[in-house]
Design a protein around this motif. Structure first.
Motif, mmCIF file in Angstrom:
data_model
loop_
_atom_site.group_PDB
_atom_site.id
_atom_site.type_symbol
_atom_site.label_atom_id
_atom_site.label_comp_id
_atom_site.label_asym_id
_atom_site.label_seq_id
_atom_site.Cartn_x
_atom_site.Cartn_y
_atom_site.Cartn_z
ATOM 1 N N LEU A 1 13.349 30.741 112.425
ATOM 2 C CA LEU A 1 13.573 32.002 112.413
ATOM 3 C C LEU A 1 13.663 32.285 110.978
ATOM 4 C CD1 LEU A 1 14.623 34.448 114.289
ATOM 5 C CD2 LEU A 1 16.888 33.080 114.027
ATOM 6 N N PHE A 2 13.462 33.425 110.893
ATOM 7 C CA PHE A 2 13.491 34.188 109.685
ATOM 8 C C PHE A 2 14.161 35.833 109.680
ATOM 9 C CE2 PHE A 2 10.628 30.834 108.523
ATOM 10 C CZ PHE A 2 10.878 30.693 107.220
ATOM 11 N N LEU A 3 15.134 36.274 109.083
ATOM 12 C CA LEU A 3 15.601 37.542 109.093
ATOM 13 C C LEU A 3 15.271 38.369 108.139
ATOM 14 C CD1 LEU A 3 19.250 36.670 109.997
ATOM 15 C CD2 LEU A 3 17.261 36.502 111.864
ATOM 16 N N ILE A 4 14.763 39.631 108.396
ATOM 17 C CA ILE A 4 14.723 40.489 107.189
ATOM 18 C C ILE A 4 15.810 41.735 107.808
ATOM 19 C CG2 ILE A 4 12.979 42.576 106.288
ATOM 20 C CD1 ILE A 4 10.919 40.710 107.204
ATOM 21 N N CYS A 5 16.820 41.693 106.726
ATOM 22 C CA CYS A 5 18.099 42.669 107.295
ATOM 23 C C CYS A 5 18.286 43.622 106.173
ATOM 24 C CB CYS A 5 19.242 41.964 107.449
ATOM 25 S SG CYS A 5 19.099 40.840 109.111
ATOM 26 N N GLY A 6 18.687 44.886 106.667
ATOM 27 C CA GLY A 6 19.090 45.890 105.853
ATOM 28 C C GLY A 6 20.572 46.418 106.715
ATOM 29 N N MET A 7 21.694 46.807 105.878
ATOM 30 C CA MET A 7 22.875 47.381 106.396
ATOM 31 C C MET A 7 23.456 48.417 105.902
ATOM 32 S SD MET A 7 24.404 43.734 108.172
ATOM 33 C CE MET A 7 25.209 44.636 109.196
ATOM 34 N N ILE A 8 24.230 49.080 106.330
ATOM 35 C CA ILE A 8 25.208 50.124 105.693
ATOM 36 C C ILE A 8 26.634 49.774 105.666
ATOM 37 C CG2 ILE A 8 23.538 52.118 106.565
ATOM 38 C CD1 ILE A 8 25.749 52.744 108.445
ATOM 39 N N ASN A 9 27.069 50.518 104.447
ATOM 40 C CA ASN A 9 28.371 49.730 104.118
ATOM 41 C C ASN A 9 29.730 50.230 105.275
ATOM 42 O OD1 ASN A 9 28.884 52.638 103.752
ATOM 43 N ND2 ASN A 9 28.600 52.440 101.526
ATOM 44 N N THR A 10 29.537 50.923 106.113
ATOM 45 C CA THR A 10 30.472 50.856 107.066
ATOM 46 C C THR A 10 30.661 49.568 108.216
ATOM 47 O OG1 THR A 10 29.147 52.281 108.420
ATOM 48 C CG2 THR A 10 30.688 53.358 106.775
ATOM 49 N N LYS A 11 29.715 48.778 108.190
ATOM 50 C CA LYS A 11 29.572 47.554 108.806
ATOM 51 C C LYS A 11 30.143 46.492 108.397
ATOM 52 C CE LYS A 11 27.605 50.588 111.497
ATOM 53 N NZ LYS A 11 28.474 51.310 112.670
ATOM 54 N N ASP A 12 30.350 45.541 109.238
ATOM 55 C CA ASP A 12 31.095 44.129 108.940
ATOM 56 C C ASP A 12 29.724 43.313 108.697
ATOM 57 O OD1 ASP A 12 32.004 41.337 108.534
ATOM 58 O OD2 ASP A 12 33.111 41.582 110.587
ATOM 59 N N GLN A 13 29.227 43.242 107.410
ATOM 60 C CA GLN A 13 27.996 42.604 107.225
ATOM 61 C C GLN A 13 28.275 41.095 107.402
ATOM 62 O OE1 GLN A 13 28.298 44.413 103.524
ATOM 63 N NE2 GLN A 13 28.747 46.092 104.565
ATOM 64 N N THR A 14 29.147 40.420 106.819
ATOM 65 C CA THR A 14 29.189 38.964 106.817
ATOM 66 C C THR A 14 29.465 38.501 108.461
ATOM 67 O OG1 THR A 14 30.144 38.819 104.896
ATOM 68 C CG2 THR A 14 30.396 37.106 106.270
ATOM 69 N N GLY A 15 30.373 39.359 109.104
ATOM 70 C CA GLY A 15 30.399 39.068 110.369
ATOM 71 C C GLY A 15 29.206 39.160 111.154
ATOM 72 N N TYR A 16 28.283 40.147 110.953
ATOM 73 C CA TYR A 16 26.810 40.061 111.878
ATOM 74 C C TYR A 16 26.213 39.046 111.431
ATOM 75 C CZ TYR A 16 22.179 41.703 112.716
ATOM 76 O OH TYR A 16 20.816 41.726 112.957
ATOM 77 N N PHE A 17 26.214 38.463 110.064
ATOM 78 C CA PHE A 17 25.210 37.491 109.635
ATOM 79 C C PHE A 17 25.814 35.788 110.358
ATOM 80 C CE2 PHE A 17 23.846 39.771 106.006
ATOM 81 C CZ PHE A 17 22.628 40.066 106.156
ATOM 82 N N ARG A 18 27.070 35.993 110.457
ATOM 83 C CA ARG A 18 27.607 34.770 111.111
ATOM 84 C C ARG A 18 26.841 34.251 112.431
ATOM 85 N NH1 ARG A 18 33.122 36.342 109.198
ATOM 86 N NH2 ARG A 18 33.555 35.126 107.190
ATOM 87 N N ALA A 19 26.557 35.202 113.121
ATOM 88 C CA ALA A 19 26.038 34.999 114.420
ATOM 89 C C ALA A 19 24.712 34.036 114.376
ATOM 90 C CB ALA A 19 25.699 36.286 115.322
ATOM 91 N N PHE A 20 23.996 34.285 113.413
ATOM 92 C CA PHE A 20 22.900 33.326 112.912
ATOM 93 C C PHE A 20 23.031 32.173 112.163
ATOM 94 C CE2 PHE A 20 22.090 37.991 113.360
ATOM 95 C CZ PHE A 20 21.311 37.910 114.371
ATOM 96 N N GLU A 21 24.189 31.704 111.784
ATOM 97 C CA GLU A 21 24.243 30.544 111.190
ATOM 98 C C GLU A 21 23.739 29.474 111.855
ATOM 99 O OE1 GLU A 21 27.922 28.100 108.942
ATOM 100 O OE2 GLU A 21 28.606 29.598 110.245
ATOM 101 N N GLY A 22 23.058 28.539 111.179
ATOM 102 C CA GLY A 22 22.456 27.455 111.829
ATOM 103 C C GLY A 22 21.322 27.798 112.589
ATOM 104 N N MET A 23 20.830 28.952 112.929
ATOM 105 C CA MET A 23 19.479 29.317 113.570
ATOM 106 C C MET A 23 18.468 29.914 112.411
ATOM 107 S SD MET A 23 20.788 31.676 116.777
ATOM 108 C CE MET A 23 19.289 32.163 116.970
ATOM 109 N N ALA A 24 18.860 30.641 111.627
ATOM 110 C CA ALA A 24 18.012 31.286 110.723
ATOM 111 C C ALA A 24 17.664 30.326 109.604
ATOM 112 C CB ALA A 24 18.470 32.727 110.055
#
Length: 443
Positions: free
Chosen positions: A342-365
């Motif tokens: 699994l590979f992720l290609i991600c872009g996000m905006i500054n009102t979101k919890d970016q680290t919290g989003y990425f944590r869901a993919f720890e050990g997967m990506a």
């Protein structure tokens, strides 16, 4: 379909009025009054709020009603590629995105009636929703809340056939509050006295308690996921259960186990709204439902052709930690079918919890490519976003674009491995730009 006329009208509005949200009903109420209060002349309304799953629930509800041959207007936001996606007009045989000339005329009329007075563009475009949906016949209208509930511009509807509150989690804290019970109270603002309320599968018992308390106080019949209705998988099928019995159904076409709960919420809501939907129609709806940009295989096009040969390319606009978890779960299901890196290609905006989003993919990506979000002024710089992914325990690097990330992966891919699975996501703005660049906008 040309978008020139409507885009021109919207560009004029964007030049005159502030972008973003300004939570108040005073301005839109004034405008709607001048327009003759079209919100009071709608077909039966299903009103949907929540943090995650609103769009999927709207897609399921539309599929259910259309499977019974009903004409269904649908308002959703934001759009992915074209403004027209926000307005699906009901028609026999299935709804269609609003005609460009019809949308442009309605926007022009609303702007003229507003007379340049202070208002947000979202409020004018919401007034256009009510104008279009009141002026074109249909059997039902599905209206998705833009932000929050209590002060959202859609919340001028005095009565709903049913209100649906989908899962609530932390998002838009600067507008709605930094505790889940505060956000739940805002979402509960769409509940109308005596009108049926359906509560989707809530992650938080506190949020559910708030919703139930408001519904009880307003004398509303309430249906709660896991208590009054539910759905589960059995022998490769989806079983829906409520007080009226069981339905053995084709699993939802939308990928991810979370879509069982979303589908169940839509079925319960359509029933609560007074529509009779037969077993065969429900089964057809599960097989035919579509919701672009949410765990969608990227169609063949200019971008998808850049990926390594044989790769699976998925897109999903989910952008908060709760969405990250359900996307990760959906990808685990895909892994169970066919194992791929699994590979992720991600872009996000500054009102979101970016680290919290990425944590869901720890050990997967295996690796994350971070890209700019060119469609939003609030895009996080790709180098900064890579740092956020690394903070979440992922391997990451910034690249200049989705196309470059796909080509980099293709050019460095070891063909002795199984072709990769690639998720492009983190922002609806990014997903919209990908669909546009790929040449496959929603229809």
């Amino acid at each position: 379909m040309t978008t020139l006329l409507a885009d021109r009208e919207i560009d004029r509005l964007l030049a005159l009025h502030p972008k973003g949200f300004d939570l108040s009903l005073e301005r839109i109420t004034r405008l709607l009054d001048r327009l003759g209060n079209p919100q009071d002349r709608l077909p039966p309304v299903i009103h949907i709020a929540g943090t995650n799953g609103k769009g999927s629930a709207a897609a399921f509800a539309r599929a259910l009603l259309e499977a019974e041959g009903l004409r269904v207007h649908v308002h959703t936001s934001p759009h992915l590629v074209n403004w027209h996606e926000r307005y699906r007009m009901g028609a026999k045989g299935g709804g269609r995105l609003v005609d460009d000339a019809v949308l442009a005329e309605a926007i022009s009329r609303a702007a003229e009636v507003n007379r340049g007075e202070p208002i947000t563009v979202f409020e004018i475009l919401t007034a256009v929703t009510f104008m279009l949906f009141s002026e074109h016949p249909a059997d039902a209208a599905i209206i998705e809340v833009g932000l929050g509930g209590r002060f959202d511009a859609t919340n001028v509807i005095s009565r709903a056939a049913a209100s649906l509150i989908m899962p609530i989690s932390l998002d838009h804290q600067s507008f709605l509050g930094d505790r889940v019970e505060l956000i739940a109270a805002e979402k509960a603002g769409i509940i109308k006295p005596g009108c049926p309320v359906v509560i989707g599968a809530q992650e938080s018992g506190t949020a559910q308690d708030v919703l139930v308390e408001v519904a009880d106080r307003l004398g509303c019949p309430v249906s709660i996921y896991g208590q009054d209705y539910l759905a589960y998988e059995e022998n490769g099928r989806m079983i829906y259960q409520d007080q009226f019995g069981l339905m053995d159904l084709t699993p939802p076409r939308l990928p991810g186990r979370h879509q069982f709960a979303n589908a169940a919420a839509a079925i319960a809501t359509v029933k609560a709204a007074g529509f009779e939907i037969g077993h065969r129609a429900v089964d057809r709806a599960m097989a035919n439902v579509a919701w672009p940009g949410r765990m969608q295989r990227l169609p063949q096009g200019r971008l998808s052709d850049l990926a390594p040969e044989g790769a699976e390319v998925w897109i999903d606009g989910g952008h908060n930690p709760g969405a990250g978890l359900v996307i990760a779960e959906a990808l685990v299901e895909q892994e169970e079918k066919i194992s791929r890196p699994l590979f992720l290609i991600c872009g996000m905006i500054n009102t979101k919890d970016q680290t919290g989003y990425f944590r869901a993919f720890e050990g997967m990506a295996r690796h994350v490519y971070t890209v700019p979000v060119s469609m939003s002024e609030a895009g996080v710089p790709n180098a900064e976003l890579a740092v956020r992914a690394i903070e979440a325990g992922l391997s990451a690097e910034p690249v200049s674009s989705v196309a470059n990330a796909l080509m980099l992966l293709r050019d460095t891919w070891d063909e002795s491995e199984a072709p990769p699975r690639i998720l492009i996501g983190g922002s609806l703005y990014l997903v919209g730009a990908v669909l546009a660049e790929n040449g496959t906008p929603p229809t």
